[in-house]
Every structure is written in C-alpha cells, then in structure tokens.
Design a protein around this motif. Structure first.
Motif, short mmCIF file in Angstrom:
data_model
loop_
_atom_site.label_atom_id
_atom_site.label_comp_id
_atom_site.label_asym_id
_atom_site.label_seq_id
_atom_site.Cartn_x
_atom_site.Cartn_y
_atom_site.Cartn_z
N LEU A 136 0.83 -1.21 0.00
CA LEU A 136 0.00 0.00 0.00
C LEU A 136 0.86 1.26 0.00
N TYR A 137 1.81 1.32 0.92
CA TYR A 137 2.69 2.49 0.98
C TYR A 137 3.53 2.62 -0.28
N GLY A 138 3.93 1.49 -0.84
CA GLY A 138 4.70 1.52 -2.09
C GLY A 138 3.92 2.13 -3.23
N ARG A 139 2.62 1.81 -3.29
CA ARG A 139 1.77 2.40 -4.33
C ARG A 139 1.57 3.89 -4.07
N LEU A 140 1.35 4.26 -2.81
CA LEU A 140 1.15 5.67 -2.48
C LEU A 140 2.36 6.53 -2.86
N TYR A 141 3.54 5.99 -2.64
CA TYR A 141 4.78 6.73 -2.95
C TYR A 141 5.29 6.46 -4.36
N ARG A 142 4.55 5.63 -5.11
CA ARG A 142 4.95 5.29 -6.49
C ARG A 142 6.39 4.78 -6.54
N VAL A 143 6.68 3.83 -5.67
CA VAL A 143 8.02 3.27 -5.58
C VAL A 143 8.29 2.42 -6.82
N PRO A 144 9.36 2.72 -7.54
CA PRO A 144 9.70 1.89 -8.70
C PRO A 144 10.17 0.51 -8.22
N GLU A 145 9.89 -0.52 -9.00
CA GLU A 145 10.26 -1.89 -8.64
C GLU A 145 9.82 -2.20 -7.21
N ARG A 146 8.56 -1.86 -6.95
CA ARG A 146 7.98 -1.92 -5.61
C ARG A 146 8.11 -3.31 -4.97
N ARG A 147 7.75 -4.35 -5.71
CA ARG A 147 7.75 -5.70 -5.12
C ARG A 147 9.15 -6.12 -4.66
N GLU A 148 10.15 -5.80 -5.47
CA GLU A 148 11.52 -6.15 -5.12
C GLU A 148 11.97 -5.38 -3.88
N ARG A 149 11.62 -4.10 -3.84
CA ARG A 149 12.02 -3.26 -2.69
C ARG A 149 11.33 -3.73 -1.42
N VAL A 150 10.04 -4.03 -1.50
CA VAL A 150 9.29 -4.53 -0.35
C VAL A 150 9.91 -5.82 0.16
N GLY A 151 10.18 -6.75 -0.76
CA GLY A 151 10.76 -8.03 -0.37
C GLY A 151 12.12 -7.88 0.28
N MET A 152 12.94 -6.99 -0.28
CA MET A 152 14.27 -6.76 0.26
C MET A 152 14.20 -6.22 1.69
N LEU A 153 13.30 -5.27 1.94
CA LEU A 153 13.18 -4.69 3.28
C LEU A 153 12.62 -5.69 4.28
N LEU A 154 11.62 -6.46 3.87
CA LEU A 154 11.07 -7.48 4.77
C LEU A 154 12.15 -8.50 5.15
N GLU A 155 12.98 -8.88 4.20
CA GLU A 155 14.09 -9.80 4.50
C GLU A 155 15.10 -9.14 5.42
N ARG A 156 15.49 -7.93 5.08
CA ARG A 156 16.52 -7.22 5.84
C ARG A 156 16.12 -7.05 7.31
N PHE A 157 14.85 -6.79 7.56
CA PHE A 157 14.40 -6.56 8.93
C PHE A 157 13.80 -7.81 9.58
#
Length: 195
Positions: free
Chosen positions: A88-109
């Motif tokens: 949701l936040y990724g769509r609101l901020y129009r994050v490019p390559e959203r799925r990859e970024r979300v996955g990376m952060l979930l893994e990192r934390f």
C-alpha cells in the motif's frame, strides 16, 4: 536541507520549544537529545512537515515525498498483513520496482516469514521493524526518526544499526533519542533541548 532559526512552538499557553537554531545538510546526522517534555517530538514533527512552528522559521529543502518519518506511532494498518502494508505504501509513494524493494526490506528486517500475518498479531518489536521498513521504502533523502530503537530487541537494534551505518553519509538524518551513545559514531552534530 533543513534550516531552522528561532524556532518556537506553543500549544495554547504552554511553550514547548523556544529559540531553536540548527542547520542540517545531506550527509549529516544530527542527534537530538533532552529530557521528556523538552520538545523533541514536536521539533521532529515540524521538520517532517507535520506541524507548523508558532515562532521563527524553518526552511525545508526537500519535498514531502523525500521525507521518511518515524514517530511514536508505527503508522501501519493492524488489519492488513505486513506485506499488504508495504505494498500500500509503495503504491502511495509510487516506488519503482515496488515488489523487489518490499521483499528486500522485509528480509533485511527479519519479517519475511511473517509477511502474510496480520500486523495485529505482531509483537511490538515486529511492528517497529515494519514501521522502519515503511520509512525506508521510498528511499527518502531526509530521515526524521523519533526514538527509532523503541521496542526493538537486541537483534532488531543491530539490524537498525547496520541500516543507519549503510545509509550514513548518503542521507540527512535527524534522530531524537534517549540513548545517544548508541548512535554517537554516526553523529555529525548534537542538538540538546532544555526542559
């Protein structure tokens, strides 16, 4: 990035901030300290564009979309899963390559295994980790963090240490904390607020 001169804030008759001056540029890390009630949270909310000063002036050299703000509230939806929140936040901020970024952060934390669980079932520490993912998701140039270590266990605190160290020098940081020694190696400046 941020220039504050004579910054003050009142809530009715109560004065919370008085005469605060500082400058923060990209690559700098300003640590804000002071006793409870000294106005740390209020100052950070003003710097994030969420409150307006009663006195003085503040110049923000970044747009709202370039600010990552972590307050006392996690600002995540308890009825959604961790993954759904970041999507949701990724769509609101129009994050490019959203799925990859979300996955990376979930893994990192350390939240990858819990990504499909509702946030209502998360511990306070897991919720804080998810809030940190939310703050970092859109790759902000200014990070305004109010007590970011709150509720984190040792492993979570070490993950945050590593993330701050990785971004150090690339972003501007304004961090309020009761434990300044923990982030002292990153600090380029200190601002102590009086009670």
């Amino acid at each position: 990035m941020i220039r504050a001169h004579g910054l003050g804030k009142r809530f009715g008759e109560k004065r919370v901030l008085r005469g605060v001056d500082f400058e923060l540029q990209r690559g700098e890390f300003l640590v804000v300290t002071g006793p409870n009630g000294s106005g740390k949270t209020t100052l950070l909310r003003i710097c994030a564009g969420l409150a307006v000063p009663s006195e003085g002036r503040i110049e923000l050299g970044v747009g709202r979309g370039d600010v990552g703000f972590l307050g006392h509230e996690a600002l995540v939806y308890r009825e959604l899963t961790g993954l759904e929140n970041l999507e949701l936040y990724g769509r609101l901020y129009r994050v490019p390559e959203r799925r990859e970024r979300v996955g990376m952060l979930l893994e990192r934390f350390g939240l990858w295994e819990a990504r499909h669980e509702r946030v209502a079932s998360y511990s306070r520490g897991m919720t804080q980790r998810l809030a940190l993912c939310r703050v970092l998701l859109h790759d902000p140039t200014l990070l305004v963090l109010d007590e970011p270590y709150t509720a984190l266990d040792d492993a979570g605190a070490e993950l945050l240490d590593a993330q701050l160290a990785e971004l150090h020098g690339e972003r501007a940081f304004l961090v309020a904390t009761h434990d300044p020694e923990r982030i002292e190696p990153l600090a380029t400046g200190r601002l102590r607020l009086a009670a």
